[in-house]
Design a protein around this motif. Structure first.
Motif, PDB file in Angstrom:
ATOM      1  N   PRO A 169       0.818  -1.227   0.000  1.00 49.78           N
ATOM      2  CA  PRO A 169       0.000   0.000   0.000  1.00 49.78           C
ATOM      3  C   PRO A 169       0.851   1.276   0.000  1.00 49.78           C
ATOM      4  CG  PRO A 169      -0.269  -1.223   2.071  1.00 49.78           C
ATOM      5  CD  PRO A 169       0.394  -2.131   1.093  1.00 49.78           C
ATOM      6  N   VAL A 170       2.085   1.188   0.464  1.00 44.94           N
ATOM      7  CA  VAL A 170       2.944   2.382   0.430  1.00 44.94           C
ATOM      8  C   VAL A 170       3.264   2.760  -1.028  1.00 44.94           C
ATOM      9  CG1 VAL A 170       4.991   3.502   1.398  1.00 44.94           C
ATOM     10  CG2 VAL A 170       3.920   1.624   2.640  1.00 44.94           C
ATOM     11  N   GLN A 171       3.303   1.743  -1.905  1.00 38.21           N
ATOM     12  CA  GLN A 171       3.430   2.032  -3.345  1.00 38.21           C
ATOM     13  C   GLN A 171       2.301   2.944  -3.785  1.00 38.21           C
ATOM     14  OE1 GLN A 171       3.477  -1.023  -6.301  1.00 38.21           O
ATOM     15  NE2 GLN A 171       4.438  -2.537  -4.948  1.00 38.21           N
ATOM     16  N   ALA A 172       1.071   2.501  -3.452  1.00 38.47           N
ATOM     17  CA  ALA A 172      -0.109   3.251  -3.882  1.00 38.47           C
ATOM     18  C   ALA A 172      -0.090   4.661  -3.299  1.00 38.47           C
ATOM     19  CB  ALA A 172      -1.375   2.510  -3.449  1.00 38.47           C
ATOM     20  N   ARG A 173       0.210   4.765  -2.007  1.00 33.25           N
ATOM     21  CA  ARG A 173       0.272   6.081  -1.352  1.00 33.25           C
ATOM     22  C   ARG A 173       1.287   6.991  -2.039  1.00 33.25           C
ATOM     23  NH1 ARG A 173      -1.628   7.107   3.661  1.00 33.25           N
ATOM     24  NH2 ARG A 173      -2.971   5.485   4.517  1.00 33.25           N
ATOM     25  N   THR A 174       2.438   6.416  -2.403  1.00 30.68           N
ATOM     26  CA  THR A 174       3.492   7.239  -3.007  1.00 30.68           C
ATOM     27  C   THR A 174       3.069   7.740  -4.387  1.00 30.68           C
ATOM     28  OG1 THR A 174       5.062   5.828  -1.855  1.00 30.68           O
ATOM     29  CG2 THR A 174       5.965   7.309  -3.496  1.00 30.68           C
ATOM     30  N   MET A 175       2.497   6.835  -5.176  1.00 28.44           N
ATOM     31  CA  MET A 175       2.075   7.243  -6.526  1.00 28.44           C
ATOM     32  C   MET A 175       0.975   8.292  -6.453  1.00 28.44           C
ATOM     33  SD  MET A 175       2.162   3.787  -8.837  1.00 28.44           S
ATOM     34  CE  MET A 175       1.956   2.456  -7.687  1.00 28.44           C
ATOM     35  N   LEU A 176       0.111   8.169  -5.427  1.00 30.16           N
ATOM     36  CA  LEU A 176      -0.997   9.117  -5.296  1.00 30.16           C
ATOM     37  C   LEU A 176      -0.527  10.496  -4.847  1.00 30.16           C
ATOM     38  CD1 LEU A 176      -3.625   6.710  -3.711  1.00 30.16           C
ATOM     39  CD2 LEU A 176      -3.944   7.992  -5.846  1.00 30.16           C
ATOM     40  N   THR A 177       0.621  10.550  -4.171  1.00 35.81           N
ATOM     41  CA  THR A 177       1.032  11.839  -3.598  1.00 35.81           C
ATOM     42  C   THR A 177       2.270  12.445  -4.269  1.00 35.81           C
ATOM     43  OG1 THR A 177       2.283  10.633  -1.929  1.00 35.81           O
ATOM     44  CG2 THR A 177       0.088  11.370  -1.293  1.00 35.81           C
ATOM     45  N   ARG A 178       2.982  11.676  -5.109  1.00 33.04           N
ATOM     46  CA  ARG A 178       4.183  12.237  -5.741  1.00 33.04           C
ATOM     47  C   ARG A 178       4.072  12.146  -7.247  1.00 33.04           C
ATOM     48  NH1 ARG A 178       9.460  10.265  -2.245  1.00 33.04           N
ATOM     49  NH2 ARG A 178       8.377  10.060  -0.255  1.00 33.04           N
ATOM     50  N   GLU A 179       4.804  13.001  -7.894  1.00 33.80           N
ATOM     51  CA  GLU A 179       4.859  12.961  -9.356  1.00 33.80           C
ATOM     52  C   GLU A 179       5.978  12.012  -9.781  1.00 33.80           C
ATOM     53  OE1 GLU A 179       2.899  14.542 -11.623  1.00 33.80           O
ATOM     54  OE2 GLU A 179       1.700  15.031  -9.843  1.00 33.80           O
ATOM     55  N   ALA A 180       5.747  11.273 -10.881  1.00 29.18           N
ATOM     56  CA  ALA A 180       6.820  10.458 -11.453  1.00 29.18           C
ATOM     57  C   ALA A 180       7.907  11.395 -11.989  1.00 29.18           C
ATOM     58  CB  ALA A 180       6.253   9.590 -12.569  1.00 29.18           C
ATOM     59  N   PRO A 181       9.154  11.011 -12.091  1.00 31.15           N
ATOM     60  CA  PRO A 181       9.677   9.695 -11.693  1.00 31.15           C
ATOM     61  C   PRO A 181       9.726   9.494 -10.168  1.00 31.15           C
ATOM     62  CG  PRO A 181      11.462  11.138 -12.456  1.00 31.15           C
ATOM     63  CD  PRO A 181      10.195  11.883 -12.693  1.00 31.15           C
ATOM     64  N   ILE A 182       9.522   8.233  -9.782  1.00 29.57           N
ATOM     65  CA  ILE A 182       9.499   7.872  -8.361  1.00 29.57           C
ATOM     66  C   ILE A 182      10.490   6.727  -8.134  1.00 29.57           C
ATOM     67  CG2 ILE A 182       8.094   6.728  -6.573  1.00 29.57           C
ATOM     68  CD1 ILE A 182       5.633   8.093  -7.858  1.00 29.57           C
ATOM     69  N   TYR A 183      11.337   6.890  -7.135  1.00 28.14           N
ATOM     70  CA  TYR A 183      12.226   5.783  -6.720  1.00 28.14           C
ATOM     71  C   TYR A 183      12.192   5.733  -5.202  1.00 28.14           C
ATOM     72  CZ  TYR A 183      14.084   5.702 -11.475  1.00 28.14           C
ATOM     73  OH  TYR A 183      14.200   5.605 -12.846  1.00 28.14           O
ATOM     74  N   VAL A 184      11.431   4.780  -4.633  1.00 28.70           N
ATOM     75  CA  VAL A 184      11.309   4.714  -3.169  1.00 28.70           C
ATOM     76  C   VAL A 184      11.511   3.295  -2.641  1.00 28.70           C
ATOM     77  CG1 VAL A 184       9.787   6.715  -2.821  1.00 28.70           C
ATOM     78  CG2 VAL A 184       8.789   4.474  -3.326  1.00 28.70           C
ATOM     79  N   VAL A 185      12.067   3.228  -1.447  1.00 27.10           N
ATOM     80  CA  VAL A 185      12.062   1.973  -0.664  1.00 27.10           C
ATOM     81  C   VAL A 185      11.211   2.226   0.563  1.00 27.10           C
ATOM     82  CG1 VAL A 185      14.083   0.539  -1.084  1.00 27.10           C
ATOM     83  CG2 VAL A 185      14.333   2.663   0.226  1.00 27.10           C
ATOM     84  N   CYS A 186      10.466   1.199   0.966  1.00 24.43           N
ATOM     85  CA  CYS A 186       9.522   1.344   2.070  1.00 24.43           C
ATOM     86  C   CYS A 186       9.677   0.166   3.019  1.00 24.43           C
ATOM     87  CB  CYS A 186       8.088   1.374   1.554  1.00 24.43           C
ATOM     88  SG  CYS A 186       7.903   2.091  -0.085  1.00 24.43           S
ATOM     89  N   PRO A 187      10.494   0.321   4.049  1.00 18.60           N
ATOM     90  CA  PRO A 187      10.601  -0.745   5.041  1.00 18.60           C
ATOM     91  C   PRO A 187       9.509  -0.590   6.082  1.00 18.60           C
ATOM     92  CG  PRO A 187      12.301   0.935   5.424  1.00 18.60           C
ATOM     93  CD  PRO A 187      11.391   1.463   4.340  1.00 18.60           C
ATOM     94  N   GLY A 188       9.041  -1.694   6.635  1.00 17.80           N
ATOM     95  CA  GLY A 188       8.041  -1.543   7.689  1.00 17.80           C
ATOM     96  C   GLY A 188       7.417  -2.848   8.123  1.00 17.80           C
ATOM     97  N   ARG A 189       6.582  -2.708   9.162  1.00 17.06           N
ATOM     98  CA  ARG A 189       5.886  -3.857   9.733  1.00 17.06           C
ATOM     99  C   ARG A 189       4.666  -4.236   8.934  1.00 17.06           C
ATOM    100  NH1 ARG A 189       5.909  -2.902  16.221  1.00 17.06           N
ATOM    101  NH2 ARG A 189       8.171  -2.956  16.183  1.00 17.06           N
ATOM    102  N   VAL A 190       4.404  -5.530   8.877  1.00 17.83           N
ATOM    103  CA  VAL A 190       3.179  -6.015   8.251  1.00 17.83           C
ATOM    104  C   VAL A 190       2.590  -7.115   9.128  1.00 17.83           C
ATOM    105  CG1 VAL A 190       4.019  -5.433   5.952  1.00 17.83           C
ATOM    106  CG2 VAL A 190       4.381  -7.732   6.842  1.00 17.83           C
ATOM    107  N   PHE A 191       1.306  -7.418   8.880  1.00 13.54           N
ATOM    108  CA  PHE A 191       0.582  -8.329   9.776  1.00 13.54           C
ATOM    109  C   PHE A 191      -0.215  -9.351   8.989  1.00 13.54           C
ATOM    110  CE2 PHE A 191       1.129  -4.155  11.531  1.00 13.54           C
ATOM    111  CZ  PHE A 191       1.566  -4.381  12.825  1.00 13.54           C
ATOM    112  N   ARG A 192      -0.117 -10.589   9.407  1.00 11.25           N
ATOM    113  CA  ARG A 192      -0.969 -11.630   8.832  1.00 11.25           C
ATOM    114  C   ARG A 192      -1.332 -12.615   9.932  1.00 11.25           C
ATOM    115  NH1 ARG A 192       1.877 -12.819   2.921  1.00 11.25           N
ATOM    116  NH2 ARG A 192       2.240 -10.607   2.507  1.00 11.25           N
TER     117      ARG A 192
END
Ligand code: PHE
Length: 345
Positions: A169-192
């Protein structure tokens, strides 16, 4: 019997030994007790004299026992005082410091590899909108892949809020809030909703990567992940792709990593490598070319831009690097883990 008893009492060097001596020489079955009992069987004329002698002997033995008891008790006391002495003037470390947690340093280490290539670090909330965790990523309400990710849903259900099942979902958030070109890494906790055991945990960590630019191809993805692998695990460690499926990427691949133990040789010291079970590769994560449907949902022009994305388990990556065999070690808060690994990752 009296002399033997007195000798034994003298020889007793501990309270334990004295206890035994007392049983042997003054107890119901001791020679003196037996002698005392036999007095009744003597001719009346001899009884008085024998009674006095045995009585005297028993008196002497009991006295000696009591005296020895006192001496030994005093010795014991003195020894305890010495042995239990605490030097209250010794300097202590009242606030022993741990280290930084390997998951923290590990995530930073990974982020640094990408920052060095000009990427940015992006983060998102752990409690996420269902739409961002699923729908925006081409995982519609009826998509069968939704059940592949065993989701923690929050109440009330009509709020459509989940604990994020991946960092995508951080991919989606980044694309929604930033203009391309985009190069991001998103480390974090996830739950299952996974069982908690040596290789699973309902909470774990991922690192997501997203690159959106003109003309991004699978070759860029492969080159980036090979560089990541080499930086993380050393020269000669690269990736291989196996065709796979993710709704948010097309084409998609599972990423394997050269086994860093046998370094792809499949054997170690002549026996099948146990880490990769003789495969020469270990599973590392998933990746692919961002599905144009995701670009559209997130406001990126698919005619102009394309992108790649990947997601790796950080906990797994760290277990590889540190040689930990039980995932739970990372989560149980034993300060010895952080002091052992904190600084070296
Ligand atoms: N989000 C996927 C998972 O958690 C991994 C992934 C990320 C796959 C990005 C492809 C692209 O399994």
């Amino acid at each position: 019997a009296r002399d033997a008893a007195l000798k034994a009492i003298d020889a007793a060097t501990s309270l334990e030994e004295l206890k035994q001596t007392r049983l042997d020489h003054a107890g119901d079955r001791s020679p003196l007790a037996l002698a005392n009992r036999e007095i009744g069987a003597l001719p009346p004329a001899a009884r008085k004299e024998a009674g006095q002698r045995v009585g005297k002997a028993r008196g002497a033995v009991n006295q000696a026992l009591a005296a020895r008891q006192k001496v030994l008790e005093a010795e014991h006391e003195a020894r305890m005082l010495v042995e239990e002495t605490v030097d209250v003037t010794l300097p202590t470390d009242r606030h022993p410091s741990g280290g930084r947690h390997p998951l923290t340093t590990g995530a930073e280490y990974i982020a640094d590899i990408f920052v060095a290539m000009g990427w940015e670090v992006a983060e998102g909330p752990l409690i996420e909108a269902e739409w961002l965790n699923f729908d925006a990523l081409n995982l519609g309400p009826d998509h069968p892949a939704r059940t592949m990710q065993d989701t923690f849903w929050t109440e009330p259900a009509e709020n459509h809020v989940v604990l994020r099942t991946h960092t995508s979902p951080v991919q989606a958030r980044t694309m929604l809030t930033r203009e391309a070109p985009i190069y991001v890494v998103c480390p974090g906790r996830v739950f299952r909703t996974d069982e908690y055991d040596a290789t699973h945990s309902p909470m774990f960590h991922q690192v997501e990567g997203l690159a959106i630019d003109e003309g991004i191809s699978m070759a860029n993805l492969k080159g980036t992940l090979d560089h990541f692998a080499t930086q993380m695990f050393g020269e000669g460690i690269v990736t291989r792709f196996r065709p796979s499926y993710f709704p948010f990427t097309e084409p998609s691949a599972e990423v394997d990593l050269t086994c860093f133990v046998c370094r792809g040789a499949q054997v170690v010291d002549g026996v099948t490598c146990r880490t990769c079970k003789g495969e020469g590769w270990i599973e590392w994560g998933g990746c692919g070319i961002v599905n144009p449907r995701v670009l559209v949902a997130c406001g990126v022009d698919p005619e102009k831009y394309s992108g790649f994305a990947f997601g790796m388990g950080i906990d797994r990556t760290l277990m590889f690097r540190t040689g930990l065999s039980d995932l739970r070690t990372l989560f149980e808060g034993d300060v010895r883990l952080t002091t052992a690994f904190g600084s070296e990752l």
